[in-house]
Design an enzyme around this catalytic site. Structure first.
Site, PDB file in Angstrom:
ATOM      1  N   SER A   1       1.030  -1.309   0.028  1.00 37.76           N
ATOM      2  CA  SER A   1       0.115  -0.040  -0.240  1.00 37.76           C
ATOM      3  C   SER A   1       0.969   1.300  -0.121  1.00 37.76           C
ATOM      4  O   SER A   1       1.538   1.646  -0.965  1.00 37.76           O
ATOM      5  CB  SER A   1      -0.818  -0.065   1.098  1.00 37.76           C
ATOM      6  OG  SER A   1      -0.499   0.386   2.277  1.00 37.76           O
TER       7      SER A   1
ATOM      8  N   HIS B   1      -3.239  -0.932  -2.781  1.00 35.57           N
ATOM      9  CA  HIS B   1      -4.108   0.259  -2.512  1.00 35.57           C
ATOM     10  C   HIS B   1      -3.875   1.372  -2.921  1.00 35.57           C
ATOM     11  O   HIS B   1      -2.787   2.044  -2.563  1.00 35.57           O
ATOM     12  CB  HIS B   1      -3.973   0.328  -0.762  1.00 35.57           C
ATOM     13  CG  HIS B   1      -4.530  -1.314  -0.069  1.00 35.57           C
ATOM     14  ND1 HIS B   1      -4.060  -1.367   1.205  1.00 35.57           N
ATOM     15  CD2 HIS B   1      -4.955  -2.165  -0.411  1.00 35.57           C
ATOM     16  CE1 HIS B   1      -4.250  -2.869   1.596  1.00 35.57           C
ATOM     17  NE2 HIS B   1      -4.901  -3.179   0.375  1.00 35.57           N
TER      18      HIS B   1
ATOM     19  N   ASP C   1      -3.319  -5.285   6.179  1.00 33.91           N
ATOM     20  CA  ASP C   1      -3.705  -6.142   5.170  1.00 33.91           C
ATOM     21  C   ASP C   1      -2.550  -6.936   4.554  1.00 33.91           C
ATOM     22  O   ASP C   1      -1.482  -6.639   4.543  1.00 33.91           O
ATOM     23  CB  ASP C   1      -4.510  -5.474   3.967  1.00 33.91           C
ATOM     24  CG  ASP C   1      -5.244  -6.267   3.033  1.00 33.91           C
ATOM     25  OD1 ASP C   1      -5.532  -7.229   3.443  1.00 33.91           O
ATOM     26  OD2 ASP C   1      -5.441  -5.584   1.981  1.00 33.91           O
TER      27      ASP C   1
END
Ligand SMILES: C[S@@+](CC[C@H](N)C(=O)[O-])C[C@H]1O[C@@H](n2cnc3c(N)ncnc32)[C@H](O)[C@@H]1O
Lengths: 188, 281
Positions: free
Chosen positions: A10, A37, A130
């Site tokens: 991300s 992301h 995540d």
């Protein structure tokens, strides 16, 4: 021996991917599947940019598209990306997981079921957790796991969370990751 | 057992999964056999991990014997996530490309297939109202999940989501404020009743039921992505059959008629926003 690479990242991911993806040659034997992301908005620009830098074709994954070597696939913004057992992609607008859609966990878990011990999972820089669970499942199913060294990552939370969930096979600084992936990709 | 047990018995999981989907079809008539499996697998493993059940076979036993349990389980399998003016660019394109055509009709029919909790239906109703067309149409909104249809009929939504919806609405080219279309009450908002005058909500299964009605416009967004290729083809054809000649089909942004059975049967109105027009043959 390996059949696919999945990568999750991300915050700082664009910089990290720019150091890795352009190093793969045209005949790179494995498909590369990435969840980055990036917010809800289109990543057309970013994909075009990477396409210019990379020898492999970079694209957003489509539903029911077969997963093929020669490509670097990105999860479309606002959709979860999954690999099915017949090695095609599927997409979903299911609720966010870890505040994320696409979620790295969802890609990693589905790819682990499809590729089992022939999958390489990689967690890079990022600001949330995540991917940690997904990486654990890859490891449990016999796949190879790689985590970027959090000390040098732009954002350390994601690699740290991954290290907490699973003892990875390999822990490397960002500059060393492309080389390692290439070595594994051509290993018999 | 659950996830970790199946990790070393992946083939067994696939066998039990197939048997479960067969069982559900035989017992309740819901056909998930040609849905993409990754999502179903994840939901089932999750369900096992939070219940006392240890295998999919045990889960199947419960499902076969309790309709109530099955109805809950149905929620695991159907993804009902939706929003108002989801993909604002789509609504913008709709305003530009489709509204002028609808204005030439004295009366027309719309079908929202897979409407979930209704946000999409009310979004389009608002748009039609602003264009002075709501009185000229009949709207059918269908889903195979009765629970979401009940919510859709109420037209009551979480206040917490409204900010996002207002943003979407503005981006979609909305002419007023979204607040003009609802009443606030505590943590919820209730959409104005006049929006639903023309809407009929009904139970319809795209996989097992036949053509629902002949309509001028179909929105079937973010439903087909859950189907495997063959089923996608069949449902696309059902949608095709449900349209009048020159009727309009709107799909989700990651869905397309490309490489399907109906590819040659439509003209493209907006490639990116997935708006198509049925050819006159
Ligand atoms: C992700 S929602 C899409 C909602 C809305 N169209 C949108 O784009 O925001 C998908 C909906 O399709 C419904 N659905 C799935 N399979 C169906 C079927 N076979 N027949 C009718 N509806 C179905 C689900 O119950 C769910 O409400």
């Amino acid at each position: 021996m390996y059949k696919a690479i999945v990568i999750g990242t991300s915050y700082g991911g664009i910089e990290a991917l720019r150091l890795i993806l352009p190093q793969f040659e045209e005949n790179f034997p494995l498909p590369v599947i990435v969840v980055l992301h990036i917010g809800e908005h289109s990543n057309d620009l970013f994909i075009r940019h990477l396409n210019n830098m990379c020898k492999l074709a970079v694209k957003e994954a489509d539903s029911n598209e077969p997963v093929l070597p020669g490509y670097i696939y990105f999860a479309p913004p606002n959709y979860h990306l999954q690999v099915e057992d017949d090695f095609t992609f599927s997409l979903s607008t299911d609720v966010k997981l870890n505040f994320s859609r696409p979620s790295i966990d969802i890609l990693f878990e589905s790819a682990a079921w499809a590729y089992k011990n022939t999958l390489i999972g990689t967690i890079l820089t990022g600001a949330n957790s995540d991917g940690a669970n997904g990486l654990k499942i890859i490891k449990e199913m016999g796949g190879k796991t790689i985590v970027q060294n959090p000390c040098h990552a732009i954002a350390s939370a994601m690699p740290k969370a991954a290290l907490k969930a699973v003892m990875p096979d390999i822990r490397l600084n960002i500059e060393e990751i492309a080389g390692k992936l290439i070595e594994l990709a051509y290993s018999k | 057992m659950g996830g970790s047990y199946y990790e070393s018995n992946a083939d067994l999981l696939n066998i039990e999964l197939q048997l479960l989907l067969d069982a559900i079809f035989l017992r309740y008539g819901y056909d998930f056999r040609d849905y993409s499996k990754a999502h179903i697998k994840r939901r089932i493993l999750h369900r096992l991990s939070i219940s006392q059940l240890s295998t999919v076979t045990e889960l199947q036993d419960r499902i076969l014997r309790s309709r109530e349990f099955f109805i809950d389980f149905l929620d695991d399998l159907s993804i009902n996530v939706t929003e108002m003016f989801r993909d604002p660019e789509f609504y913008k394109s709709f305003r530009e490309n489709i509204i002028p055509k609808l204005k030439t009709y004295t009366f027309f029919k719309i079908w929202h297939a897979g409407c979930a909790t209704g946000e999409e239906v009310y979004s389009l109703a608002i748009l039609l109202q602003e264009e002075g067309l709501l009185d000229r149409c009949q709207v059918y909104a269908t889903d195979f999940n009765r629970k979401v249809l009940e919510i859709a009929k109420e037209g009551v939504y979480q206040k917490a989501d409204i900010e996002q919806y207002e943003r979407n609405y503005q981006l979609s080219g909305g002419k007023k404020k979204l607040a003009d279309y609802y009443q606030s009450m505590y943590g919820s908002v209730m959409l104005n009743k006049e929006l639903s005058n023309r809407i009929v909500f009904a139970d319809h299964n795209l996989v097992t039921d036949s053509v629902f009605a002949e309509v001028n416009l179909i929105l079937c967004r973010n439903v087909l992505i859950y189907f495997e290729k063959k089923l996608q083809d069949n449902v696309m054809y059902l949608l095709y059959q449900s349209l009048v000649p020159s009727g309009i089909l709107c799909l989700g942004t990651k869905e397309s008629i490309k490489f399907t059975r109906v590819e040659k049967l439509f003209d493209i109105v907006d490639e990116k926003q997935k708006i198509y027009k049925k050819k006159i043959v």
